[in-house]
Motif scaffolding. Structure first.
Motif, short mmCIF file in Angstrom:
data_model
loop_
_atom_site.label_atom_id
_atom_site.label_comp_id
_atom_site.label_asym_id
_atom_site.label_seq_id
_atom_site.Cartn_x
_atom_site.Cartn_y
_atom_site.Cartn_z
N GLN B 250 0.92 -1.28 -0.02
CA GLN B 250 -0.18 0.09 -0.09
C GLN B 250 0.83 1.29 -0.16
OE1 GLN B 250 -2.64 -0.10 2.97
NE2 GLN B 250 -4.54 -0.21 1.85
N VAL B 251 1.82 1.17 0.95
CA VAL B 251 2.71 2.47 0.86
C VAL B 251 3.43 2.99 -0.26
CG1 VAL B 251 4.38 1.18 2.25
CG2 VAL B 251 4.44 3.57 2.33
N THR B 252 3.86 1.67 -1.12
CA THR B 252 4.49 1.96 -2.24
C THR B 252 3.63 2.75 -3.21
OG1 THR B 252 5.81 -0.09 -1.75
CG2 THR B 252 5.98 0.83 -3.90
N GLU B 253 2.31 2.08 -3.29
CA GLU B 253 1.33 2.45 -4.26
C GLU B 253 0.96 3.95 -3.92
OE1 GLU B 253 -2.27 0.34 -4.02
OE2 GLU B 253 -2.95 1.27 -5.88
N LEU B 254 0.98 4.24 -2.40
CA LEU B 254 0.53 5.88 -1.95
C LEU B 254 1.78 6.63 -2.62
CD1 LEU B 254 -1.01 7.87 -0.39
CD2 LEU B 254 0.40 7.08 1.57
N ALA B 255 2.95 6.14 -2.35
CA ALA B 255 4.05 7.18 -2.78
C ALA B 255 4.17 7.21 -4.29
CB ALA B 255 5.54 6.24 -2.48
N GLY B 256 3.75 6.02 -4.93
CA GLY B 256 3.90 6.40 -6.32
C GLY B 256 2.67 7.35 -7.04
N LEU B 257 1.29 7.26 -6.29
CA LEU B 257 0.46 8.25 -6.54
C LEU B 257 0.89 9.49 -6.27
CD1 LEU B 257 -2.68 6.35 -5.05
CD2 LEU B 257 -2.11 6.88 -7.55
N LEU B 258 1.28 9.75 -5.33
CA LEU B 258 2.06 11.14 -4.67
C LEU B 258 3.06 11.66 -5.81
CD1 LEU B 258 2.52 10.75 -0.82
CD2 LEU B 258 0.89 12.15 -1.88
N LYS B 259 3.76 10.83 -6.34
CA LYS B 259 4.79 11.29 -7.25
C LYS B 259 4.11 11.63 -8.26
CE LYS B 259 9.24 9.35 -9.15
NZ LYS B 259 9.77 8.44 -9.48
N ASN B 260 3.25 10.79 -9.03
CA ASN B 260 2.29 11.28 -9.94
C ASN B 260 1.75 12.55 -9.94
OD1 ASN B 260 3.13 8.91 -11.33
ND2 ASN B 260 1.40 7.77 -10.90
N ARG B 266 11.45 9.82 -4.29
CA ARG B 266 12.55 8.84 -4.84
C ARG B 266 11.54 7.61 -5.31
NH1 ARG B 266 14.68 5.09 -1.10
NH2 ARG B 266 14.35 5.49 0.97
N ASP B 267 12.15 6.72 -6.04
CA ASP B 267 11.66 5.40 -6.29
C ASP B 267 11.97 4.26 -5.31
OD1 ASP B 267 10.06 5.66 -8.57
OD2 ASP B 267 12.10 5.55 -9.95
N GLY B 268 11.06 3.24 -5.06
CA GLY B 268 11.30 2.17 -4.47
C GLY B 268 11.08 2.31 -2.76
N ILE B 269 9.96 3.07 -2.75
CA ILE B 269 9.79 3.33 -1.17
C ILE B 269 8.72 1.93 -0.79
CG2 ILE B 269 8.31 4.52 0.53
CD1 ILE B 269 9.51 6.92 -1.16
N ILE B 270 9.45 1.18 0.22
CA ILE B 270 8.59 0.04 0.60
C ILE B 270 8.06 -0.16 2.12
CG2 ILE B 270 9.36 -1.45 -1.32
CD1 ILE B 270 11.39 -2.72 0.65
N ILE B 272 6.42 2.00 5.55
CA ILE B 272 6.07 3.22 5.98
C ILE B 272 6.99 4.41 6.66
CG2 ILE B 272 4.26 4.42 7.77
CD1 ILE B 272 2.69 1.58 7.53
N GLU B 273 7.99 3.64 7.46
CA GLU B 273 9.05 4.66 7.65
C GLU B 273 9.97 5.28 7.02
OE1 GLU B 273 8.66 1.43 8.80
OE2 GLU B 273 7.69 1.86 10.54
N GLU B 274 9.99 4.67 5.67
CA GLU B 274 10.85 5.07 4.73
C GLU B 274 9.94 6.60 4.08
OE1 GLU B 274 13.31 1.61 2.60
OE2 GLU B 274 11.50 2.47 1.76
N LEU B 275 8.58 6.17 3.76
CA LEU B 275 8.01 7.38 3.42
C LEU B 275 8.00 8.49 4.22
CD1 LEU B 275 6.02 8.25 0.91
CD2 LEU B 275 4.02 7.30 2.31
N ILE B 276 7.81 8.32 5.46
CA ILE B 276 7.77 9.09 6.70
C ILE B 276 9.10 10.00 6.42
CG2 ILE B 276 7.69 9.77 9.15
CD1 ILE B 276 5.57 7.49 9.30
N SER B 277 10.01 9.36 6.41
CA SER B 277 11.34 10.03 6.45
C SER B 277 11.47 10.56 5.18
CB SER B 277 12.45 9.08 6.84
OG SER B 277 12.72 8.31 5.58
N GLU B 278 11.18 10.30 4.08
CA GLU B 278 11.22 10.92 2.79
C GLU B 278 10.47 12.21 2.65
OE1 GLU B 278 13.18 9.70 0.65
OE2 GLU B 278 12.72 10.75 -1.43
N LEU B 279 9.38 12.01 3.27
CA LEU B 279 8.21 13.41 3.40
C LEU B 279 8.91 14.47 4.12
CD1 LEU B 279 4.87 11.47 3.65
CD2 LEU B 279 5.70 12.90 1.64
N LYS B 280 9.49 14.07 5.38
CA LYS B 280 10.01 14.91 6.22
C LYS B 280 11.29 15.71 5.64
CE LYS B 280 9.23 13.34 10.98
NZ LYS B 280 9.64 12.31 11.92
N THR B 281 12.04 14.86 4.71
CA THR B 281 13.18 15.73 3.90
C THR B 281 12.63 16.53 2.81
OG1 THR B 281 13.18 13.71 2.64
CG2 THR B 281 14.93 13.92 4.51
#
Lengths: 267, 284
Positions: B250-260, B266-270, B272-281
């Protein structure tokens, strides 16, 4: 809870009898049963009853549990008493109409009753103080000699222990299927015998199908864990005779000798 | 040479009639090549009927290839004399926790494998104590398996395999019948075994979140390997996954949708923690 049902009739307690090796208990039970058939005098029956009483006290199992097994043979007991009492010829004690009661009749009836009660209670002591698992282990080990005449002792023991493991699971499953069928309008309660038997079909068929599926899966799982029959198998807890077992064997033989002496000497 | 080498593996399920004549055959696996290295943690993904469970059963000689070979530490699974050796080294945990526990007491079930291998009793005792604490079931050793939860039963099953001291454990949808807590338990146990004991893990699953915990993901569909790589690489390729009837986490899909939608992630977020830290940066 269904999953808590106890199998067999094991009564957990910490007694000398519970600690004995299952093989010792099996052997002891066998000797006791044999000695019961040697009895032909009041003294012999007295000795048998006394031995039983000592065992009951040693086992720490409530007496009520001991005699539960007797319910199953109540009818048999009554029939044997009835026939022995009224159909033994000998010295007539009293006579009502055409029924005669003889002295020999009374004696045989009492002896038979005592013998049956001792037999069942004696066997109960063993099953009450031994878990089904160790009973299976004991049987496998002490019947090992039957392998010579191609009796698959290990396989039978393995089947017994697997059956013990799966009975609670299948009971639970039966319950589930029953509820599922009832939710679809099945009726297991009403109707005559035939209707009730017919109502069992939608219960039994899914149960059988599922049991076979479980069996296949279990067989695969056992093979995956290197099961290849009884050959070369070791045991986590191998049966080992302890000092109390040696003492028990001595007592068992002493009892047998005593019973033989009584049989020869007392007429 | 890897720990397990799968070479041109093809397998047909053969249906025979009463006279033992071949009636029809169904291809379950088609020319699969795969090398499993020691210490790997592989998730095998695939939808129902993709052949992934059949694949699992090929790895320890429960099923034998119709064509091709499976080599376990150099031993061919077709070689019957090495069968026990192969099964000892490649342990297997199945889906249904009830149908793989043999004994009536937890410790005796854990000892079932070593008993079959003829391990001496004192050594067996040591192993049972050791593996039961590895999977966190030490206090249940004398309990009946019937009183355990699904997750606990599955951990007993894993302990039973571990007691044979395998190099590799194959788990065939070990969490399919468990609740979320049991599922997390098993994934944690398995990851720990891989990390701390260096045991190679091959886990068949159809949960994406579980696959994300692995080091390598292999996707099987229509009896063939469709993708093979790190979770990041495999999940980045939505299209193939969708074709194979799988969803990305789900989180990869969400990241993809946000990117679109224009967010430069960045690609390949798998996780939840990764997405959070990515969003923070991104935010800072």
């Amino acid at each position: 809870m269904l999953r808590d049902i106890t199998l067999g009739q094991y009564y957990p307690a910490d007694s000398v009898l519970h600690r004995l090796d299952p093989r010792t208990k099996l052997f002891g039970t066998m000797i006791y049963i044999v000695s019961l058939f040697l009895c032909n005098s009041w003294i012999a029956y007295g000795a048998a009853v006394a031995a039983l009483a000592i065992l009951i006290i040693l086992s720490k199992v409530p007496v009520g549990f001991m005699f539960r097994g007797l319910k199953a043979i109540l009818v048999l007991l009554l029939i044997s008493v009835f026939f022995n009492l009224f159909f033994t010829s000998g010295e007539v004690v009293f006579r009502i109409w055409f029924i005669t009661v003889t002295k020999e009749g009374i004696r045989t009836a009492v002896w038979m009753a005592v013998r049956l009660i001792c037999l069942v209670t004696g066997a109960s002591i063993m099953t009450l103080t031994t878990t089904p698992n160790s009973l299976t282990d004991g049987l496998e080990k002490s019947l090992g000699f039957l392998k010579v005449i191609k009796v698959p002792v290990h396989e039978i023991a393995m089947m017994m222990s697997i059956a013990l493991r799966f009975i609670p699971i299948l009971v639970e499953e039966t319950d589930k299927i029953m509820k599922a069928q009832m939710a679809r309008g099945a009726d297991f309660e009403e109707g005559g015998l035939v209707a009730k038997a017919k109502a069992m079909i939608p219960l039994l068929i899914p149960l059988f199908v599922s049991a076979f599926r479980r069996a296949t899966e279990l067989a695969t799982a056992m093979e995956a864990r290197c099961y290849h029959g009884g050959e070369g198998r070791t045991k986590l807890k191998p049966l080992k005779y302890q000092t109390i077992d040696r003492v028990a064997y001595v007592l068992i033989f002493a009892f047998l000798v005593l019973m033989i002496i009584i049989k020869i000497k007392v007429k | 040479m890897g720990l397990i080498d799968v070479k041109n593996l093809t397998f047909d399920y053969i249906i025979r009639d009463e006279n033992d004549q071949i009636e029809s055959s169904v291809r379950a696996l088609d020319d699969i090549n795969l090398e499993v290295n020691a210490g790997d943690f592989i998730a095998v993904l695939g939808r129902n009927g993709s052949g992934k469970s059949t694949f699992a059963k090929m790895l320890n000689a429960i099923l034998l290839p119709t064509f091709g070979d499976v080599l376990v530490i150099g031993m061919n699974t077709k070689d019957e004399s090495r069968m026990l050796d192969i099964r000892k080294n490649v342990g297997m945990v199945f889906q249904n926790p009830d149908n793989q526990i043999v004994a009536n007491v937890v410790e005796e079930d854990i000892a079932f494998g070593p008993e079959n291998l003829g391990v001496p009793s004192d050594e067996m005792r040591r192993r049972v104590d050791e593996v039961s604490s590895t999977v966190g079931m030490k206090e249940y050793l004398l309990k009946s398996p019937n009183n355990l939860s699904g997750g606990q039963k599955q951990r007993v099953a894993i302990a039973g395999v571990l007691a044979m001291k395998p190099k590799c454990i194959v788990l065939d949808e070990p969490t399919a019948m468990l609740d979320p807590i049991g599922r997390r338990d098993i994934i944690e146990t398995v990851s720990k075994l891989n990390r701390e004991e260096g045991i190679t893990i091959i886990m068949i699953t159809h949960y994406m979140e579980e696959a994300a915990a692995a080091k390598r993901v292999v996707v099987i569909d229509k009896n063939k390997v469709r993708a093979d790589g790190t979770p990041r690489e495999v999940f980045a390729d939505y299209k193939t996954l969708r074709e194979c009837g799988l969803d990305v986490p789900q989180v990869t899909e969400l990241a993809g949708l946000l990117k679109n939608a224009g967010l430069p992630l960045r690609d390949g977020i798998i996780t939840i923690e990764e997405l959070i830290s990515e969003l923070k940066t991104r935010k800072s």
